[in-house]
Design a protein around this motif. Structure first.
Motif, short mmCIF file in Angstrom:
data_model
loop_
_atom_site.label_atom_id
_atom_site.label_comp_id
_atom_site.label_asym_id
_atom_site.label_seq_id
_atom_site.Cartn_x
_atom_site.Cartn_y
_atom_site.Cartn_z
N SER A 1 0.81 -1.22 0.00
CA SER A 1 0.00 0.00 0.00
C SER A 1 0.85 1.27 0.00
O SER A 1 0.40 2.32 -0.46
CB SER A 1 -0.93 0.00 1.21
OG SER A 1 -0.20 -0.12 2.41
N GLU A 2 2.09 1.18 0.53
CA GLU A 2 2.94 2.38 0.60
C GLU A 2 4.04 2.38 -0.46
O GLU A 2 4.99 3.16 -0.36
CB GLU A 2 3.53 2.52 1.99
CG GLU A 2 2.47 2.78 3.05
CD GLU A 2 3.05 3.19 4.38
OE1 GLU A 2 4.28 3.36 4.48
OE2 GLU A 2 2.27 3.35 5.33
N ALA A 3 3.92 1.53 -1.47
CA ALA A 3 4.86 1.60 -2.59
C ALA A 3 4.71 2.94 -3.28
O ALA A 3 3.60 3.50 -3.38
CB ALA A 3 4.58 0.45 -3.57
N ARG A 4 5.83 3.48 -3.76
CA ARG A 4 5.82 4.80 -4.41
C ARG A 4 6.34 4.68 -5.84
O ARG A 4 7.24 3.88 -6.11
CB ARG A 4 6.69 5.78 -3.64
CG ARG A 4 6.26 5.98 -2.20
CD ARG A 4 5.62 7.30 -1.99
NE ARG A 4 5.13 7.45 -0.62
CZ ARG A 4 4.41 8.49 -0.22
NH1 ARG A 4 4.13 9.45 -1.07
NH2 ARG A 4 3.99 8.58 1.03
N ASN A 5 5.80 5.49 -6.72
CA ASN A 5 6.32 5.55 -8.08
C ASN A 5 7.44 6.58 -8.16
O ASN A 5 7.71 7.28 -7.18
CB ASN A 5 5.20 5.82 -9.08
CG ASN A 5 4.57 7.20 -8.88
OD1 ASN A 5 5.11 8.04 -8.17
ND2 ASN A 5 3.43 7.42 -9.51
N PRO A 6 8.14 6.70 -9.30
CA PRO A 6 9.26 7.65 -9.38
C PRO A 6 8.87 9.09 -9.06
O PRO A 6 9.71 9.88 -8.64
CB PRO A 6 9.73 7.51 -10.83
CG PRO A 6 9.38 6.09 -11.19
CD PRO A 6 8.08 5.84 -10.49
N ALA A 7 7.59 9.43 -9.23
CA ALA A 7 7.13 10.80 -8.93
C ALA A 7 6.82 10.98 -7.45
O ALA A 7 6.50 12.08 -7.01
CB ALA A 7 5.90 11.14 -9.76
N GLY A 8 6.89 9.88 -6.67
CA GLY A 8 6.61 9.96 -5.24
C GLY A 8 5.17 9.70 -4.87
O GLY A 8 4.79 9.83 -3.70
N ASP A 9 4.33 9.35 -5.85
CA ASP A 9 2.92 9.08 -5.56
C ASP A 9 2.78 7.75 -4.81
O ASP A 9 3.52 6.80 -5.06
CB ASP A 9 2.10 9.03 -6.85
CG ASP A 9 2.16 10.34 -7.62
OD1 ASP A 9 2.14 11.40 -6.97
OD2 ASP A 9 2.25 10.30 -8.87
N LEU A 10 1.78 7.68 -3.95
CA LEU A 10 1.54 6.49 -3.13
C LEU A 10 0.62 5.52 -3.86
O LEU A 10 -0.37 5.93 -4.49
CB LEU A 10 0.88 6.94 -1.81
CG LEU A 10 0.77 5.93 -0.68
CD1 LEU A 10 2.15 5.65 -0.10
CD2 LEU A 10 -0.15 6.48 0.40
N TYR A 11 0.93 4.23 -3.78
CA TYR A 11 0.07 3.22 -4.41
C TYR A 11 -1.31 3.25 -3.75
O TYR A 11 -2.33 3.34 -4.42
CB TYR A 11 0.70 1.84 -4.27
CG TYR A 11 -0.02 0.75 -5.03
CD1 TYR A 11 0.20 0.56 -6.39
CD2 TYR A 11 -0.92 -0.08 -4.39
CE1 TYR A 11 -0.45 -0.43 -7.09
CE2 TYR A 11 -1.60 -1.08 -5.08
CZ TYR A 11 -1.36 -1.25 -6.44
OH TYR A 11 -2.01 -2.23 -7.13
N GLY A 12 -1.35 3.14 -2.42
CA GLY A 12 -2.58 3.38 -1.68
C GLY A 12 -3.51 2.19 -1.59
O GLY A 12 -3.49 1.27 -2.40
N GLY B 1 7.82 1.11 -10.89
CA GLY B 1 8.76 1.33 -11.99
C GLY B 1 10.19 1.10 -11.55
O GLY B 1 10.51 0.08 -10.94
N GLU B 2 11.06 2.07 -11.83
CA GLU B 2 12.48 1.95 -11.51
C GLU B 2 12.80 2.38 -10.08
O GLU B 2 13.95 2.30 -9.67
CB GLU B 2 13.30 2.80 -12.48
CG GLU B 2 13.19 2.37 -13.93
CD GLU B 2 13.67 0.95 -14.14
OE1 GLU B 2 14.68 0.57 -13.52
OE2 GLU B 2 13.03 0.21 -14.91
N ARG B 3 11.81 2.82 -9.33
CA ARG B 3 12.08 3.26 -7.96
C ARG B 3 12.42 2.04 -7.10
O ARG B 3 11.69 1.05 -7.08
CB ARG B 3 10.87 3.97 -7.38
CG ARG B 3 11.11 4.52 -5.98
CD ARG B 3 10.04 5.51 -5.58
NE ARG B 3 10.28 6.04 -4.26
CZ ARG B 3 9.99 7.28 -3.89
NH1 ARG B 3 9.46 8.12 -4.76
NH2 ARG B 3 10.22 7.69 -2.66
#
Length: 543
Positions: free
Chosen positions: A484-495, A526-528
């Protein structure tokens, strides 16, 4: 009782007796409902009346007085604590004030005594940095570097390397009578002798250690060249200096690449005719830089071996295969963020033809978290097998972990017990995200939000349960905050909303559903790099 007071408001948050957790999850003691706040963002710890704050690997950080904290930090009355969505000041109770004041006074007195006692007759001193480069005579420097490089190229065993380094130093400094290497123990922080060399005396004699000179090198991070220490009236000679008639000393700190002090090398002589000179100190610093790299490499090598062993041990506590039942299907996936982690899951057959599916998350993701995870695994099996009531079994488990101390860590845990005859599902939740249930008709819900209790190892408190039928076509998805707290390269939260949506859209078959959730999380990130342990456990009933 200690409190947090809002800076721009009248609200007060009273801290718990031992641990107070701040975050976005409903189970936290102080709930902050902003999207930039992590589920379990930070905790405050009361240790003997002194309060500390620790960031729980949050994405957006925890700040004290405007500075982001990287490790546990003591709070003083009036300190400003900031996390996304919450800005408060810390106010301690009288006991904490007294303890903090006493600790500060004692620390100040100790530091004052140490510093004022260091009236060392320093002929010369210079800064030591991990990347220091000095203008030493080329032939001398080359000889030292070749000696050290040769030794480093043969082994990473410090028991071999450090004595060889001293051998090389004695060849370079013919006036040297004694030399030794002290290293900080990584666990205790104490200085421990690692290698000693005497030119004439037996190797088992006492080391002429001047703690004042060593402490000065450690505290200042500067190399020291001291001339005629036994006769200088600015320096009160220690018993060791008088006994061994030390005349001149060089002492250098060994610094790692971050500037932290690993230990010291000291060389001394009793020969009044051949004092150590500035050139000698320059050369010793060059050799010390090589020695520090040797210590770093050796410790990294040992840590890697320990981590690999810890990884193998930790995996031995996880299931080696999924259960095999005619009417149930299972999926599981486990990926620690580091070599070892704090996530845990298990399948536990219970008396009465029941099966427990458990999933937990220990705060942190280092070796100590992995050790607590191993303890959690064994204790959970025992408590569930010996106590028919699931809430009481979880309460007993909480008591076991609380008594153990757990290094001030806590554990979130969800337990789902399926009665394999009637397919009744009993759920108990100790501070974890509620599992997601997908019904046979496609509806999705978070199961058991109302009965989420405190995490384990915080305080003794009863736990509640819900009992629901597990119908044909139903699937239950358990996961840790690495999902749930995975983040994408832009810093957005999976949620959590995306978890629900992915579960609802996925194929009905359990394996396909679990793989769809895992694939979507990885595609979103992604690549994060993965920043937290990630575990998914799904089980479903055939139609």
């Amino acid at each position: 009782m200690a409190v947090l007071r809002e800076v721009n408001g009248d609200r007060e948050y009273f801290l718990r007796e031992k641990v107070t957790v701040i975050g976005r999850e409903p189970a936290c003691d102080i709930v902050v409902g902003t999207r930039t706040t992590s589920g379990r963002h930070a905790l405050l710890l009361n240790s003997g009346g002194v309060y500390y704050v620790e960031d729980l690997n949050s994405v957006n950080g925890t700040y004290v007085n405007g500075q982001r904290i990287r490790q546990r930090r003591r709070l003083n009355p009036g300190d400003r604590l900031e996390i996304p969505g919450l800005v408060v000041t810390f106010q301690a109770d009288e006991l904490a004030d007294q303890a903090a004041a006493s600790q500060t006074i004692a620390q100040t007195v100790a530091e004052t005594r140490t510093i004022t006692s260091m009236r060392v007759p320093v002929l010369s001193s210079l800064d030591v940095a991990p990347d220091l480069r000095l203008a030493v005579k080329p032939e001398i420097k080359l000889r030292a570097i070749l000696e050290i490089s040769r030794d480093l190229g043969t082994t990473l065993d410090l028991r071999v390397v450090l004595p060889r380094i001293l051998e090389s130093l004695f060849a370079i400094f013919p006036q040297a009578d004694c030399g030794f290497v002290l290293l900080r123990d990584p666990k205790t922080g104490q200085l421990v002798p690692q290698a000693t060399k005497f030119r004439h005396e037996p190797q088992d004699r006492a080391v002429p250690l001047s703690s004042k000179i060593v402490n000065h090198a450690l505290l200042t991070g500067r190399a020291i060249l001291s001339a005629d220490v036994a006769s200088d009236d600015r320096f009160e000679p220690t018993q060791s200096i008088q006994q061994f008639q030390i005349h001149s000393i060089m002492c250098i700190p060994l610094l790692d690449q971050t500037g932290a002090c690993l230990g010291v090398i000291q060389i001394d002589t009793r020969d009044r005719r051949h004092q150590f000179q500035q050139e000698d100190l320059d050369l010793l610093v060059c050799v010390g830089t090589q020695a520090a790299r040797a210590v770093e490499l050796a410790r990294l090598h040992e840590e890697r071996r320990e981590l690999e062993a810890a990884t193998r041990i930790q995996h031995s506590f996880l299931p080696t295969e999924r259960p095999s039942y005619e009417k149930l299907h299972f999926f599981d996936y486990y990926s620690p963020a580091q070599h070892v982690g704090g996530d845990y899951y298990d399948y536990i057959p219970l008396p009465g033809n029941r099966l427990a599916i458990t999933l937990g998350d220990v705060s942190g993701k280092d070796v100590s978290a992995a050790l607590l995870m191993a303890r959690l695994s064994a204790a959970t099996r025992f408590c569930l097998a010996s106590e028919p009531s699931v809430p009481e079994a979880v309460r007993q488990l909480n008591a076991v972990l609380t008594r153990a101390g757990s290094d001030d860590r806590f554990v979130t845990l969800v337990v789902a017990v399926v009665e394999l005859d009637s397919f009744q599902l009993t759920l108990v939740n100790a501070g974890h995200m509620p599992p997601v249930r997908r019904r046979a008709g496609g509806g999705v819900e978070e199961l058991g939000e109302a009965i989420v209790g405190l995490p384990l190892a915080v305080m003794d408190k009863p736990y509640e349960q819900i009992v629901v039928p597990f119908e044909p076509g139903d699937t239950l998805v358990l996961y840790t905050d690495g999902v749930s707290e995975a983040r994408n390269p832009a810093g957005d939260l999976y949620g959590i909303d995306r978890v629900r949506g992915t579960v609802q859209r996925a194929a009905e078959e359990v394996q396909a559903l679990g793989e769809a959730l895992l694939h979507d999380v990885k595609r979103f990130a992604g690549e994060r790099p993965q920043s937290d342990d990630l575990t998914i456990v799904c089980f479903g009933r055939h139609r």
